[in-house]
Design a protein around this motif. Structure first.
Motif, PDB file in Angstrom:
ATOM      1  N   ALA A 216       0.849  -1.194   0.000  1.00  0.00           N
ATOM      2  CA  ALA A 216       0.000   0.000   0.000  1.00  0.00           C
ATOM      3  C   ALA A 216       0.888   1.248   0.000  1.00  0.00           C
ATOM      4  O   ALA A 216       2.038   1.193   0.439  1.00  0.00           O
ATOM      5  CB  ALA A 216      -0.893  -0.003   1.234  1.00  0.00           C
ATOM      6  N   VAL A 217       0.345   2.358  -0.521  1.00  0.00           N
ATOM      7  CA  VAL A 217       1.130   3.601  -0.599  1.00  0.00           C
ATOM      8  C   VAL A 217       0.394   4.729   0.115  1.00  0.00           C
ATOM      9  O   VAL A 217      -0.803   4.924  -0.103  1.00  0.00           O
ATOM     10  CB  VAL A 217       1.367   4.005  -2.079  1.00  0.00           C
ATOM     11  CG1 VAL A 217       2.230   5.263  -2.145  1.00  0.00           C
ATOM     12  CG2 VAL A 217       2.009   2.875  -2.865  1.00  0.00           C
ATOM     13  N   ALA A 236       9.594  15.915 -13.000  1.00  0.00           N
ATOM     14  CA  ALA A 236       8.741  16.197 -11.838  1.00  0.00           C
ATOM     15  C   ALA A 236       7.283  15.863 -12.170  1.00  0.00           C
ATOM     16  O   ALA A 236       6.570  15.274 -11.356  1.00  0.00           O
ATOM     17  CB  ALA A 236       8.885  17.655 -11.435  1.00  0.00           C
ATOM     18  N   LYS A 237       6.857  16.212 -13.390  1.00  0.00           N
ATOM     19  CA  LYS A 237       5.465  15.947 -13.793  1.00  0.00           C
ATOM     20  C   LYS A 237       5.214  14.433 -13.803  1.00  0.00           C
ATOM     21  O   LYS A 237       4.217  13.946 -13.282  1.00  0.00           O
ATOM     22  CB  LYS A 237       5.247  16.540 -15.193  1.00  0.00           C
ATOM     23  CG  LYS A 237       3.817  16.687 -15.578  1.00  0.00           C
ATOM     24  CD  LYS A 237       3.697  17.708 -16.725  1.00  0.00           C
ATOM     25  CE  LYS A 237       2.286  17.770 -17.249  1.00  0.00           C
ATOM     26  NZ  LYS A 237       1.934  16.687 -18.166  1.00  0.00           N
ATOM     27  N   GLY A 238       6.166  13.694 -14.364  1.00  0.00           N
ATOM     28  CA  GLY A 238       6.038  12.231 -14.420  1.00  0.00           C
ATOM     29  C   GLY A 238       5.977  11.638 -13.018  1.00  0.00           C
ATOM     30  O   GLY A 238       5.161  10.759 -12.736  1.00  0.00           O
ATOM     31  N   ASN A 239       6.837  12.137 -12.128  1.00  0.00           N
ATOM     32  CA  ASN A 239       6.867  11.621 -10.759  1.00  0.00           C
ATOM     33  C   ASN A 239       5.559  11.924 -10.028  1.00  0.00           C
ATOM     34  O   ASN A 239       4.992  11.059  -9.360  1.00  0.00           O
ATOM     35  CB  ASN A 239       8.039  12.236  -9.979  1.00  0.00           C
ATOM     36  CG  ASN A 239       9.379  11.638 -10.383  1.00  0.00           C
ATOM     37  OD1 ASN A 239       9.432  10.595 -11.035  1.00  0.00           O
ATOM     38  ND2 ASN A 239      10.459  12.290 -10.011  1.00  0.00           N
ATOM     39  N   VAL A 240       5.100  13.155 -10.162  1.00  0.00           N
ATOM     40  CA  VAL A 240       3.878  13.557  -9.452  1.00  0.00           C
ATOM     41  C   VAL A 240       2.682  12.757  -9.998  1.00  0.00           C
ATOM     42  O   VAL A 240       1.844  12.270  -9.228  1.00  0.00           O
ATOM     43  CB  VAL A 240       3.671  15.090  -9.580  1.00  0.00           C
ATOM     44  CG1 VAL A 240       2.283  15.494  -9.100  1.00  0.00           C
ATOM     45  CG2 VAL A 240       4.750  15.822  -8.779  1.00  0.00           C
ATOM     46  N   ALA A 245      -1.365   8.540  -9.346  1.00  0.00           N
ATOM     47  CA  ALA A 245      -1.989   7.310  -9.860  1.00  0.00           C
ATOM     48  C   ALA A 245      -1.941   6.208  -8.809  1.00  0.00           C
ATOM     49  O   ALA A 245      -2.922   5.483  -8.596  1.00  0.00           O
ATOM     50  CB  ALA A 245      -1.271   6.864 -11.138  1.00  0.00           C
ATOM     51  N   ALA A 246      -0.809   6.089  -8.113  1.00  0.00           N
ATOM     52  CA  ALA A 246      -0.684   5.031  -7.094  1.00  0.00           C
ATOM     53  C   ALA A 246      -1.654   5.276  -5.942  1.00  0.00           C
ATOM     54  O   ALA A 246      -2.271   4.340  -5.427  1.00  0.00           O
ATOM     55  CB  ALA A 246       0.749   4.983  -6.569  1.00  0.00           C
ATOM     56  N   LEU A 247      -1.809   6.550  -5.564  1.00  0.00           N
ATOM     57  CA  LEU A 247      -2.692   6.862  -4.428  1.00  0.00           C
ATOM     58  C   LEU A 247      -4.160   6.656  -4.798  1.00  0.00           C
ATOM     59  O   LEU A 247      -4.993   6.398  -3.927  1.00  0.00           O
ATOM     60  CB  LEU A 247      -2.456   8.307  -3.968  1.00  0.00           C
ATOM     61  CG  LEU A 247      -1.084   8.540  -3.327  1.00  0.00           C
ATOM     62  CD1 LEU A 247      -0.776  10.028  -3.227  1.00  0.00           C
ATOM     63  CD2 LEU A 247      -1.004   7.892  -1.951  1.00  0.00           C
ATOM     64  N   ALA A 248      -4.457   6.764  -6.097  1.00  0.00           N
ATOM     65  CA  ALA A 248      -5.850   6.602  -6.540  1.00  0.00           C
ATOM     66  C   ALA A 248      -6.250   5.130  -6.639  1.00  0.00           C
ATOM     67  O   ALA A 248      -7.435   4.806  -6.747  1.00  0.00           O
ATOM     68  CB  ALA A 248      -6.026   7.286  -7.904  1.00  0.00           C
ATOM     69  N   GLN A 249      -5.272   4.250  -6.617  1.00  0.00           N
ATOM     70  CA  GLN A 249      -5.556   2.803  -6.714  1.00  0.00           C
ATOM     71  C   GLN A 249      -6.177   2.295  -5.414  1.00  0.00           C
ATOM     72  O   GLN A 249      -5.846   2.803  -4.345  1.00  0.00           O
ATOM     73  CB  GLN A 249      -4.263   2.013  -6.918  1.00  0.00           C
ATOM     74  CG  GLN A 249      -3.596   2.192  -8.246  1.00  0.00           C
ATOM     75  CD  GLN A 249      -4.453   1.669  -9.388  1.00  0.00           C
ATOM     76  OE1 GLN A 249      -5.011   0.584  -9.290  1.00  0.00           O
ATOM     77  NE2 GLN A 249      -4.589   2.468 -10.428  1.00  0.00           N
ATOM     78  N   PRO A 250      -7.053   1.252  -5.487  1.00  0.00           N
ATOM     79  CA  PRO A 250      -7.478   0.621  -4.238  1.00  0.00           C
ATOM     80  C   PRO A 250      -6.248   0.040  -3.530  1.00  0.00           C
ATOM     81  O   PRO A 250      -5.412  -0.603  -4.175  1.00  0.00           O
ATOM     82  CB  PRO A 250      -8.416  -0.508  -4.710  1.00  0.00           C
ATOM     83  CG  PRO A 250      -8.499  -0.417  -6.190  1.00  0.00           C
ATOM     84  CD  PRO A 250      -7.571   0.623  -6.694  1.00  0.00           C
ATOM     85  N   GLN A 251      -6.104   0.331  -2.246  1.00  0.00           N
ATOM     86  CA  GLN A 251      -4.903  -0.098  -1.512  1.00  0.00           C
ATOM     87  C   GLN A 251      -5.102  -1.505  -0.932  1.00  0.00           C
ATOM     88  O   GLN A 251      -6.189  -1.800  -0.426  1.00  0.00           O
ATOM     89  CB  GLN A 251      -4.614   0.873  -0.362  1.00  0.00           C
ATOM     90  CG  GLN A 251      -4.399   2.307  -0.813  1.00  0.00           C
ATOM     91  CD  GLN A 251      -3.114   2.490  -1.600  1.00  0.00           C
ATOM     92  OE1 GLN A 251      -2.118   1.837  -1.339  1.00  0.00           O
ATOM     93  NE2 GLN A 251      -3.139   3.355  -2.601  1.00  0.00           N
ATOM     94  N   PRO A 252      -4.074  -2.347  -1.014  1.00  0.00           N
ATOM     95  CA  PRO A 252      -4.202  -3.672  -0.398  1.00  0.00           C
ATOM     96  C   PRO A 252      -4.457  -3.527   1.105  1.00  0.00           C
ATOM     97  O   PRO A 252      -3.902  -2.621   1.734  1.00  0.00           O
ATOM     98  CB  PRO A 252      -2.847  -4.336  -0.655  1.00  0.00           C
ATOM     99  CG  PRO A 252      -2.008  -3.357  -1.363  1.00  0.00           C
ATOM    100  CD  PRO A 252      -2.771  -2.119  -1.616  1.00  0.00           C
ATOM    101  N   GLU A 253      -5.300  -4.386   1.629  1.00  0.00           N
ATOM    102  CA  GLU A 253      -5.700  -4.290   3.050  1.00  0.00           C
ATOM    103  C   GLU A 253      -4.522  -4.586   3.979  1.00  0.00           C
ATOM    104  O   GLU A 253      -4.139  -3.775   4.790  1.00  0.00           O
ATOM    105  CB  GLU A 253      -6.810  -5.312   3.355  1.00  0.00           C
ATOM    106  CG  GLU A 253      -8.097  -5.036   2.607  1.00  0.00           C
ATOM    107  CD  GLU A 253      -8.954  -4.020   3.340  1.00  0.00           C
ATOM    108  OE1 GLU A 253      -9.159  -4.233   4.541  1.00  0.00           O
ATOM    109  OE2 GLU A 253      -9.397  -3.039   2.707  1.00  0.00           O
ATOM    110  N   ALA A 254      -3.983  -5.781   3.850  1.00  0.00           N
ATOM    111  CA  ALA A 254      -2.887  -6.162   4.750  1.00  0.00           C
ATOM    112  C   ALA A 254      -1.574  -6.044   3.993  1.00  0.00           C
ATOM    113  O   ALA A 254      -1.550  -5.610   2.853  1.00  0.00           O
ATOM    114  CB  ALA A 254      -3.101  -7.594   5.219  1.00  0.00           C
ATOM    115  N   GLY A 255      -0.504  -6.416   4.618  1.00  0.00           N
ATOM    116  CA  GLY A 255       0.765  -6.451   3.916  1.00  0.00           C
ATOM    117  C   GLY A 255       1.637  -5.268   4.252  1.00  0.00           C
ATOM    118  O   GLY A 255       1.497  -4.658   5.310  1.00  0.00           O
ATOM    119  N   ARG A 256       2.496  -4.900   3.328  1.00  0.00           N
ATOM    120  CA  ARG A 256       3.510  -3.900   3.610  1.00  0.00           C
ATOM    121  C   ARG A 256       3.036  -2.527   3.131  1.00  0.00           C
ATOM    122  O   ARG A 256       2.201  -2.445   2.239  1.00  0.00           O
ATOM    123  CB  ARG A 256       4.803  -4.320   2.925  1.00  0.00           C
ATOM    124  CG  ARG A 256       5.298  -5.650   3.482  1.00  0.00           C
ATOM    125  CD  ARG A 256       6.473  -6.224   2.723  1.00  0.00           C
ATOM    126  NE  ARG A 256       7.039  -7.355   3.449  1.00  0.00           N
ATOM    127  CZ  ARG A 256       8.158  -7.975   3.106  1.00  0.00           C
ATOM    128  NH1 ARG A 256       8.843  -7.607   2.056  1.00  0.00           N
ATOM    129  NH2 ARG A 256       8.600  -8.988   3.816  1.00  0.00           N
TER     130      ARG A 256
END
Ligand code: NAP
Length: 440
Positions: A216-217, A236-240, A245-256
């Motif tokens: 998860a992020v 910077a644009k690519g990184n942001v 995009a990663a934050l908009a993804q459903p986050q895995p419940e458990a794990g790291r």
């Protein structure tokens, strides 16, 4: 024939050796020295084991040794066993290509004295199977802090967070894989003192970290939506965008969990004898907060070390187009630099090709007009000093042993990380064969 010594068999040194061997302007011989019995420097011991496509550059670099003009002298430490001044008596030109072997310090309480606080460089050396690397005990690590937001920081965070099953395909030593399989890492903090738009990492590498399976992020200390995309450069644009995009993804419940923390700098590492927490200060409002951690890896850049008698300034060798400069900025005849010790610790492996071309052009231009000198013989000097270098055949034996070891485990290669095993492979065979290194 003109004789050239290259100090360091890493990417910059071997690109230079290959280019010198391939040219037809001058008749020359190139001797490449390294303190290890294995060539490839940071490609072997710095590029992450799961970046196999970058590792493939080894084939290109090794091609330098296909030329009868190029010899390899491993297990020779320039600066200790031989000095640059010794080599300057044996060679028309000496090219310093020994990289940046140290790391920068944060200069905060707890950094130097607490167990569990170390440099990313040491951690990278360990997972890459460097024979000098200390073993890492990760058994108590649940929370790790990585200070710095460059590509090295991304590498170490990825190795800590990635499912070890995915790493078992790599050339990591078995001892490293076993340690990683046994970890209980839950949280890794990646910490930048400036904003997400100022991070040094590149987008491909960042995206790889952000899309690790089961991880998860979280983002702290920065608001991506408040950034003006028009004010950002391409990286910077690519990184942001990758972070958003990663934050908009459903986050895995458990794990790291990966925590990206921006606009914060560590002010203290605390604990009784070993790291227990890191205190951060906000660069925006000066507020402080603490993160529990058992491992802190500072990843704030590498730093070069000087060689005796070679002018040095701020972690590198001063140069003009690869020609080493004295303190008064005059060029020192016969001395050259290439790679990180020349330009500082930045740039991808491929950047060394162009860098080497500049230095090689200077060497060739100077040698075309330099007076012919009576040179001492390097092999005689080594013998006089009781130094027994390893050669290409010895490296090939190590290479074959690593490939055999990998084949047993269904992998391409498994690195041999212990000095005594490397030395056994070099010397056991040579006791029978006699002392001669590979000759031209
Ligand atoms: P780097 O790219 O220079 O990044 C260093 C990071 O440390 C920056 O985020 C910098 O932040 C931060 N930093 C410096 N001093 C600090 C301090 N006192 N406190 C907090 N943060 C501090 O260095 P690197 O990550 O060691 O990488 C070296 C080179 O190797 C780079 O060119 C990199 O791209 C390359 N590399 C590439 C890969 C790959 O996979 N492509 C992998 C590894 C390395 P500031 O910007 O604020 O100074």
């Amino acid at each position: 024939m003109r004789k050239i010594a290259i100090i360091g068999a890493g990417p910059s040194g071997l690109f230079a050796a290959g280019q010198l061997a391939a040219q037809s302007e001058l008749d020359l011989g190139v001797d490449v020295f390294d303190r290890l019995p294995t060539p490839f420097g940071l490609l072997r011991y710095g590029v992450a084991p799961d970046h196999e496509s970058v590792k493939a550059v080894a084939k290109t670099l090794a091609a330098a040794f296909d030329s009868p003009r190029v010899r390899f002298f491993g297990l020779v430490e320039i600066g200790k066993q031989l000095l640059p001044s010794d080599l300057l008596r044996c060679y028309d030109a000496v090219i310093y290509a020994y990289g940046a072997e140290r790391d920068r310090q944060l200069g905060i309480p707890g950094e130097a004295e607490l167990a569990g606080s170390r440099s990313a460089r040491e951690f990278v050396a360990w997972y890459s199977g460097h024979p000098d690397a200390a073993a890492q005990d990760l058994s108590n690590v649940r929370h790790a802090v990585v200070v710095g937001v460059g590509n090295v920081a991304v590498d170490v965070a990825r190795i800590l967070l990635k499912d070890p099953a995915e790493l078992s395909e790599t050339d990591m030593p078995e001892s490293v894989l076993a340690e990683l399989r046994a970890t209980h890492v839950e949280d890794v903090w990646l910490v930048g003192r400036r904003g997400p738009q100022d991070a040094a990492f590149t987008t491909v590498e960042l995206r790889e970290l952000l899309t690790l399976s089961g991880v998860a992020v979280d983002l702290h200390g920065a608001d991506l939506a408040a950034l003006d995309p028009g004010a950002l450069d391409r990286k910077a644009k690519g990184n942001v965008e990758a972070m958003a995009a990663a934050l908009a993804q459903p986050q895995p419940e458990a794990g790291r969990r990966l925590h990206l923390l921006f606009h914060h700098r560590p002010v203290a590492i605390t604990g009784a004898g070993r790291v227990e927490a890191v205190e951060f200060e906000s660069g925006v409002d000066g507020s402080r907060f603490e993160v529990p951690a058992e491992l802190v890896l500072r990843s704030i850049g590498y730093y070069g070390v000087p060689l005796p008698g070679v002018p040095f300034s701020d972690g590198r060798i001063l140069h003009l187009e690869g020609r080493v400069l004295d303190d008064d900025l005059s060029a020192r005849p016969g001395e050259y630099a290439v790679g990180w010790i020349k330009r500082g610790p930045t740039g991808l492996i491929g950047a060394n090709k162009k860098d080497a071309a500049e230095t090689v052009a200077s060497v060739l231009a100077d040698l075309a007009t330099a007076p012919v000198r009576q040179l001492d013989d390097a092999e005689e000097l080594l013998a006089e000093r009781g130094i027994r270098p390893s050669g290409l055949d010895d490296w090939r034996r190590i290479d074959a042993a690593e490939i055999d070891r990998g084949t047993l485990r269904g992998r391409e290669r498994t690195k041999i990380e212990a000095w005594h095993e490397l030395l056994d492979l070099v010397f056991a065979e040579r006791e029978a064969a006699g002392p001669a290194p590979s000759s031209r």
